[in-house]
Scaffold this motif. Sequence first.
Motif, PDB file in Angstrom:
ATOM      1  N   PRO A  65       0.818  -1.231   0.000  1.00  0.00           N
ATOM      2  CA  PRO A  65       0.000   0.000   0.000  1.00  0.00           C
ATOM      3  C   PRO A  65       0.846   1.274   0.000  1.00  0.00           C
ATOM      4  N   GLU A  66       2.066   1.197   0.523  1.00  0.00           N
ATOM      5  CA  GLU A  66       2.960   2.362   0.542  1.00  0.00           C
ATOM      6  C   GLU A  66       3.681   2.573  -0.784  1.00  0.00           C
ATOM      7  N   GLY A  67       3.628   1.606  -1.673  1.00  0.00           N
ATOM      8  CA  GLY A  67       4.328   1.687  -2.962  1.00  0.00           C
ATOM      9  C   GLY A  67       5.105   0.412  -3.232  1.00  0.00           C
ATOM     10  N   ARG A  68       6.023   0.513  -4.197  1.00  0.00           N
ATOM     11  CA  ARG A  68       6.832  -0.656  -4.559  1.00  0.00           C
ATOM     12  C   ARG A  68       8.115  -0.693  -3.746  1.00  0.00           C
ATOM     13  N   ILE A  69       8.467  -1.892  -3.287  1.00  0.00           N
ATOM     14  CA  ILE A  69       9.725  -2.113  -2.580  1.00  0.00           C
ATOM     15  C   ILE A  69      10.564  -3.047  -3.447  1.00  0.00           C
ATOM     16  N   ILE A  70      11.791  -2.631  -3.758  1.00  0.00           N
ATOM     17  CA  ILE A  70      12.671  -3.440  -4.606  1.00  0.00           C
ATOM     18  C   ILE A  70      13.816  -3.976  -3.757  1.00  0.00           C
ATOM     19  N   ASN A  71      13.973  -5.297  -3.735  1.00  0.00           N
ATOM     20  CA  ASN A  71      15.077  -5.971  -3.053  1.00  0.00           C
ATOM     21  C   ASN A  71      15.969  -6.606  -4.096  1.00  0.00           C
ATOM     22  N   ARG A  72      17.269  -6.443  -3.953  1.00  0.00           N
ATOM     23  CA  ARG A  72      18.242  -7.061  -4.865  1.00  0.00           C
ATOM     24  C   ARG A  72      18.794  -8.327  -4.222  1.00  0.00           C
ATOM     25  N   LEU A  73      18.858  -9.406  -5.006  1.00  0.00           N
ATOM     26  CA  LEU A  73      19.356 -10.694  -4.533  1.00  0.00           C
ATOM     27  C   LEU A  73      20.326 -11.265  -5.555  1.00  0.00           C
ATOM     28  N   ASP A  74      21.299 -12.053  -5.073  1.00  0.00           N
ATOM     29  CA  ASP A  74      22.238 -12.707  -5.984  1.00  0.00           C
ATOM     30  C   ASP A  74      21.581 -13.880  -6.710  1.00  0.00           C
ATOM     31  N   THR A  75      20.924 -14.758  -5.939  1.00  0.00           N
ATOM     32  CA  THR A  75      20.311 -15.971  -6.492  1.00  0.00           C
ATOM     33  C   THR A  75      19.012 -16.254  -5.751  1.00  0.00           C
ATOM     34  N   ILE A  76      18.040 -16.817  -6.473  1.00  0.00           N
ATOM     35  CA  ILE A  76      16.762 -17.169  -5.861  1.00  0.00           C
ATOM     36  C   ILE A  76      16.226 -18.438  -6.519  1.00  0.00           C
ATOM     37  N   LEU A  77      15.534 -19.251  -5.731  1.00  0.00           N
ATOM     38  CA  LEU A  77      14.832 -20.432  -6.235  1.00  0.00           C
ATOM     39  C   LEU A  77      13.340 -20.149  -6.109  1.00  0.00           C
ATOM     40  N   LEU A  78      12.631 -20.143  -7.236  1.00  0.00           N
ATOM     41  CA  LEU A  78      11.194 -19.877  -7.243  1.00  0.00           C
ATOM     42  C   LEU A  78      10.419 -21.185  -7.333  1.00  0.00           C
ATOM     43  N   ASN A  79       9.373 -21.294  -6.546  1.00  0.00           N
ATOM     44  CA  ASN A  79       8.481 -22.447  -6.605  1.00  0.00           C
ATOM     45  C   ASN A  79       7.524 -22.257  -7.780  1.00  0.00           C
ATOM     46  N   GLY A  80       7.479 -23.207  -8.678  1.00  0.00           N
ATOM     47  CA  GLY A  80       6.630 -23.121  -9.860  1.00  0.00           C
ATOM     48  C   GLY A  80       5.151 -22.993  -9.561  1.00  0.00           C
ATOM     49  N   ASN A  81       4.700 -23.458  -8.394  1.00  0.00           N
ATOM     50  CA  ASN A  81       3.283 -23.346  -8.029  1.00  0.00           C
ATOM     51  C   ASN A  81       2.841 -21.907  -7.832  1.00  0.00           C
ATOM     52  N   ASN A  82       3.778 -21.012  -7.564  1.00  0.00           N
ATOM     53  CA  ASN A  82       3.436 -19.620  -7.276  1.00  0.00           C
ATOM     54  C   ASN A  82       3.611 -18.696  -8.474  1.00  0.00           C
ATOM     55  N   ILE A  83       3.995 -19.229  -9.619  1.00  0.00           N
ATOM     56  CA  ILE A  83       4.216 -18.415 -10.817  1.00  0.00           C
ATOM     57  C   ILE A  83       2.905 -18.256 -11.572  1.00  0.00           C
ATOM     58  N   ALA A  84       2.565 -17.000 -11.917  1.00  0.00           N
ATOM     59  CA  ALA A  84       1.348 -16.722 -12.677  1.00  0.00           C
ATOM     60  C   ALA A  84       1.672 -16.475 -14.147  1.00  0.00           C
ATOM     61  N   VAL A  85       2.703 -15.647 -14.437  1.00  0.00           N
ATOM     62  CA  VAL A  85       3.029 -15.266 -15.812  1.00  0.00           C
ATOM     63  C   VAL A  85       4.545 -15.188 -15.971  1.00  0.00           C
ATOM     64  N   LEU A  86       5.057 -15.634 -17.122  1.00  0.00           N
ATOM     65  CA  LEU A  86       6.465 -15.491 -17.480  1.00  0.00           C
ATOM     66  C   LEU A  86       6.565 -14.582 -18.692  1.00  0.00           C
ATOM     67  N   VAL A  87       7.466 -13.589 -18.632  1.00  0.00           N
ATOM     68  CA  VAL A  87       7.664 -12.671 -19.758  1.00  0.00           C
ATOM     69  C   VAL A  87       9.142 -12.730 -20.138  1.00  0.00           C
TER      70      VAL A  87
END
Length: 96
Positions: A65-87
């Motif tokens: 609600p306060e706006g966008r927060i951007i966090n920078r990370l070196d590496t991440i593992l995403l769970n495919g169940n939580n993905i809605a769209v790939l661009v």
Amino acid sequence: MIAQKRGPPAANPSHLLPSELIDRCIGSRIWVIMKGDKEIVGTLRGFDVYVNMVLEDVAEIEITPEGRIINRLDTILLNGNNIAVLVPGGQPDDLA
């Protein structure tokens, strides 16, 4: 009349299976819109049959609600169940 045989459909990108398209994106930037209020932009390093993904050089964008927060990370593992769209090759306008 006998139908002519056609070549493999891989020559036309619109005839690719989704997993083939993701496979072609390995090593390039990808924008992942998650279920909920998160978006992830990073370099795709790999994925599995469940579309769990490993991304490097990541920007994680959380919409609050306060706006966008951007966090920078070196590496991440995403769970495919939580993905809605790939661009492939995309990113949000405010991240450019």
